[in-house]
Design an enzyme around this catalytic site. Structure first.
Site, mmCIF file in Angstrom:
data_model
loop_
_atom_site.group_PDB
_atom_site.id
_atom_site.type_symbol
_atom_site.label_atom_id
_atom_site.label_comp_id
_atom_site.label_asym_id
_atom_site.label_seq_id
_atom_site.Cartn_x
_atom_site.Cartn_y
_atom_site.Cartn_z
ATOM 1 C CD GLU A 1 -3.162 0.727 0.356
ATOM 2 O OE1 GLU A 1 -2.599 1.770 -0.049
ATOM 3 O OE2 GLU A 1 -4.384 0.536 0.219
ATOM 4 N NE ARG B 1 -5.606 -2.161 9.292
ATOM 5 C CZ ARG B 1 -5.430 -1.616 8.090
ATOM 6 N NH1 ARG B 1 -4.798 -0.450 7.983
ATOM 7 N NH2 ARG B 1 -5.881 -2.199 7.005
ATOM 8 C CD GLU C 1 -9.475 -5.194 6.052
ATOM 9 O OE1 GLU C 1 -10.102 -5.087 4.980
ATOM 10 O OE2 GLU C 1 -8.243 -5.229 6.124
ATOM 11 C CG ASN D 1 -8.431 2.589 1.037
ATOM 12 O OD1 ASN D 1 -7.207 2.658 1.057
ATOM 13 N ND2 ASN D 1 -9.072 1.434 1.095
ATOM 14 C CG ASP E 1 -7.271 -0.064 -1.800
ATOM 15 O OD1 ASP E 1 -6.822 0.771 -0.991
ATOM 16 O OD2 ASP E 1 -7.155 -1.288 -1.613
#
Length: 300
Positions: free
Chosen positions: A19, A102, A122, A155, A205
């Site tokens: 990411e 988080r 998650e 995101n 995303d």
């Protein structure tokens, strides 16, 4: 234009959730994180060498800091990163009342203010307790402002070239939103949808904006990055990658004409892993005929 587009795998080291790629102009390196792998990576296209450090917590992003080093999201904390010693020190914490949250994606605005969002942990990819996240900003003196909450998965985020519009993604809302943005105060207003994901485009995303103000959005579970005109809400282009879980993107290279795309391997079953041997790798897309912009560094 599409005929000249080339996709190549440049970092084969697999991330569980790659990411937040950021091109470091001064170092000519790509900075990115492995969220679930709890690592920050730096890769040099010149030497093809990758350097890494462990963070000891899920790391949502890492961005350059004007005073040197980086700031990163580790769990619910914003931490200072000393790359030479591979150590972190906590600067602040958000969502103190939500220990099962988080930080996820974050980016720095044109004045050096850090924006970062949160989400619930998650149970498995994209399955979590909903409406637990929020979007925060952090100024140079480490003052924290909560802009809004009721977020599912905070995101992608970026700004228009004229700095007047802030673009934002809450992945499970399946849209890309825009706000009027005041760079002096950090205030945002007039939220509206500029693009709704179509059937087969997956979850929006990470995101980046090119010099012409078009949005490039990584489509998680759809194996592509799409280019959107935020003025018309029209998809202009779609770039397919050899992995399904495309997670984020940024422009880089000497003239910012290369698009770097991260991906994830977490959650794939054995069959999917066999079909996508490059899952979790980082890719470079060339020949798009567009350019990006240098990233901003945190002023704190």
């Amino acid at each position: 234009m599409m005929s000249s587009v080339k996709v190549e795998c440049v970092v084969k080291e697999s991330c569980l959730i790659g990411e937040g790629p950021v091109w470091e102009e001064s170092e000519q390196t790509l900075l990115f994180v492995d969220i679930a792998g709890q690592k920050i990576h730096r890769w040099s296209p010149t030497t093809n060498h990758i350097q890494s450090m462990e963070t000891g917590a899920m790391v949502g992003f890492a961005v350059p800091r004007r005073s040197g080093g980086y700031v990163a999201a580790a769990g619910r904390s914003i931490v200072a990163v000393d790359w030479s010693s591979r150590t972190t020190s906590r600067l602040l914490e958000v969502d103190q009342e939500k220990p099962k949250n988080r930080l996820n994606d974050g980016k720095v605005d044109p004045t050096g203010r850090l924006l970062a969002g949160t989400m619930a942990l998650e149970e498995r990819p994209a399955v979590l307790e909903r409406k637990q996240g929020a979007l925060y900003s952090v100024t140079s003196d480490l003052s924290v402002t909560k802009h809004f909450d009721q977020v599912d998965i905070s995101n992608g985020l970026d700004w228009s070239p004229d700095e007047k519009v802030f673009f934002y993604i809450d992945s499970l809302a399946l849209s890309v939103d825009a706000f009027d943005y005041d760079t002096h105060t950090g205030d945002m207003s007039n939220r509206r949808v500029v693009y709704r994901m179509a059937e087969g485009e997956g979850l929006p995303d990470g995101m980046t904006v090119d010099v012409d103000g078009r949005l490039w959005v990584a489509c998680y579970s759809a194996g592509r990055v799409i280019c959107i005109d935020p003025e018309t809400g029209v998809r202009l282009q779609s770039v397919s990658l050899p992995v399904m879980k495309t997670t984020s993107c940024c422009f880089g290279g000497p003239d910012y004409s290369d698009l770097y795309v991260t991906s994830a391997s977490l959650g794939l079953d054995q069959s999917e892993s066999r079909q996508q041997p490059l899952a979790g790798a980082t890719f470079r897309v060339t020949g798009l005929g567009v350019k990006g912009r240098p990233s901003n560094s945190f002023a704190g």
